[in-house]
Enzyme design. Structure first.
Site, mmCIF file in Angstrom:
data_model
loop_
_atom_site.group_PDB
_atom_site.id
_atom_site.type_symbol
_atom_site.label_atom_id
_atom_site.label_comp_id
_atom_site.label_asym_id
_atom_site.label_seq_id
_atom_site.Cartn_x
_atom_site.Cartn_y
_atom_site.Cartn_z
ATOM 1 N N ASP A 111 45.854 34.235 29.482
ATOM 2 C CA ASP A 111 45.084 34.794 28.605
ATOM 3 C C ASP A 111 45.527 36.192 28.099
ATOM 4 O O ASP A 111 44.810 36.835 27.349
ATOM 5 C CB ASP A 111 43.511 34.749 28.618
ATOM 6 C CG ASP A 111 43.331 35.762 30.017
ATOM 7 O OD1 ASP A 111 44.041 36.165 30.721
ATOM 8 O OD2 ASP A 111 42.092 35.707 30.240
ATOM 9 N N LYS A 162 36.956 44.493 39.090
ATOM 10 C CA LYS A 162 35.548 44.668 38.280
ATOM 11 C C LYS A 162 34.763 45.924 39.223
ATOM 12 O O LYS A 162 33.773 45.499 39.581
ATOM 13 C CB LYS A 162 35.012 43.338 38.201
ATOM 14 C CG LYS A 162 35.731 42.170 37.886
ATOM 15 C CD LYS A 162 35.589 41.866 36.439
ATOM 16 C CE LYS A 162 36.503 40.993 35.816
ATOM 17 N NZ LYS A 162 37.361 40.229 36.446
ATOM 18 N N ASP A 223 43.816 41.332 26.430
ATOM 19 C CA ASP A 223 43.147 40.245 27.294
ATOM 20 C C ASP A 223 42.241 39.601 26.181
ATOM 21 O O ASP A 223 41.550 40.017 25.516
ATOM 22 C CB ASP A 223 42.358 40.715 28.163
ATOM 23 C CG ASP A 223 41.481 39.469 28.765
ATOM 24 O OD1 ASP A 223 41.271 38.775 28.043
ATOM 25 O OD2 ASP A 223 41.211 39.753 30.112
#
Ligand code: GDD
Ligand code: MG
Length: 360
Positions: A111, A162, A223
């Protein structure tokens, strides 16, 4: 390096509610399924064999890309019964690779739109003798990504996927989602269970003293995780900001596919794409937007930075900005829909039903 693994599975994507039968990698960006750009860029960098690792709606890839020969590639498909995570997906296709134990294998997230110099990443991998070489990019807000601090020589010192707390935000360098692995390192990933390359494999490799090398650059990088990003990426492909050998036609302000019909006085700018069979009416003004196949934009509509789904219908004088209109949805005339709005597939908004502007 002649082989690559492309990761196109997982828990699904935030675009899917819009394009129910089309996983994100197959949604057209600049007129061709997004995946085509990544495949063509890999081919241009010398990759000949690609294994597509997928876990959902896998059957849509093979009918389109087949054995890959139209792109000069040999493509194989491997479908996970249950999503195995990024690391599990890589391990799951290891048996399909032909490379020797010390040879480099390119691996990339499905992606990402990027101008990465793939050959330079391989060269960095080889000259530094790394076990894994990672493409890194800098972003303003790294919280949605994998943080990758490096030392003065570019060697990776930690991998923080993250980050949750301000203390964890130790750098603005993030994992850009393209790696070169030494083939033998892939075999060290546990088989037969879900593994996250970001949360498990990279931290474990670092803990055992493996050499992870970062290559930071400032090339184009995006992204495409949200529809807004997807529209931006598609426009940047058309404008030539994001380099891809797969853009059909010359780069410029607009890309109108051959069977689309555009009224002579409609104004298309900012990398707008008009898909096959779409129809743009008189006086419509469309900027930086993607109009998917068969959609209709009636006269006088003004559309900016928006995604119009396949066969959707936008009424006269309707104003859309930062909008995402699902496949087959109908937005009647004289509506105004702004930033962040999502219209579900096949939903119908009556004439003059919604506006955002104030009463003044
Ligand atoms: N085959 C397979 N199976 N593929 C998967 C699976 C799986 O179970 N899970 C995820 N993928 C694929 C996705 O299709 C996508 O192409 C890629 O792996 C990354 O997954 P995302 O779900 O998009 O992760 P992310 O965007 O939150 O984070 C990743 O990308 C960031 C850069 O965009 C991480 O790699 C971050 O570290 C990175 O910064
Ligand atoms: Mg992603």
């Amino acid at each position: 390096m002649t082989e690559a693994i492309l990761l196109v599975g997982g828990k699904g994507t935030r675009l899917r509610p819009l394009t129910v039968n089309t996983p994100k990698p197959m949604v057209p960006a600049a007129g061709v399924p997004f995946l085509t750009h990544q495949l063509a860029r890999a081919r241009a960098a010398g990759v000949e064999h690609i294994v597509l690792a997928t876990s959902y709606l896998a059957e849509v890839f093979e009918p389109y890309f087949g054995d890959g020969s139209a792109l000069g590639l040999h493509i194989e498909y491997v479908t996970e019964e249950e999503p195995l995570g990024t690391g599990g997906a890589i391990r799951n296709v290891a048996a399909r690779l032909h490379s020797g134990p010390d040879e480099p294998v390119l691996i990339f997230n499905g992606d990402i739109l990027t101008g990465l110099d793939i050959r330079a990443l391989v060269a960095t991998h080889e000259t530094t003798g790394a076990d894994v070489c990672l493409h890194l990019t800098r972003v303003e807000d790294p919280r949605a990504y994998g943080l990758v601090p490096t030392d003065a020589t570019g060697r990776v010192t930690a991998f923080l996927e993250k980050p949750q707390t301000p203390e964890e935000i130790v750098t603005d360098q993030i994992n850009a989602g393209a790696y070169v692995f030494r083939r033998s390192v892939i075999d060290t990933i546990p088989a037969g269970r879900p593994v996250s390359v970001e949360r498990e494999t990279f931290p474990d490799l670092l803990a055992t003293g493996a050499h992870l090398q970062g290559m930071v650059d400032s090339t184009y990088w995006l992204d495409l995780g949200t529809p807004q990003a997807f529209v931006r990426g598609s426009a940047d492909l058309v404008l030539g900001r994001a380099p891809s050998p797969a853009v059909p036609g010359r780069c410029g302000d607009r890309l109108v596919l051959p069977t689309a019909r555009v009224a002579p006085d409609a104004k298309l700018t900012g990398g707008t794409v008009v898909g096959d069979g779409a129809h743009i009416g008189e006086g419509a003004r469309i900027t930086g937007s993607t109009i998917l196949s068969g959609a209709v934009v009636e006269p006088g509509a003004v559309i900016t930075d928006s995604l119009i789904g396949a066969r959707a219908h936008i009424g006269e004088r309707t104003v859309l900005s930062g909008a995402v209109i699902g496949d087959g949805a109908v937005v009647g005339p004289d509506n105004e829909l702004r930033e962040g709005v999502r219209v579900w597939c096949d939903a119908k908004i009556p004439a003059g039903a919604l506006r955002f502007s104030s009463d003044q």
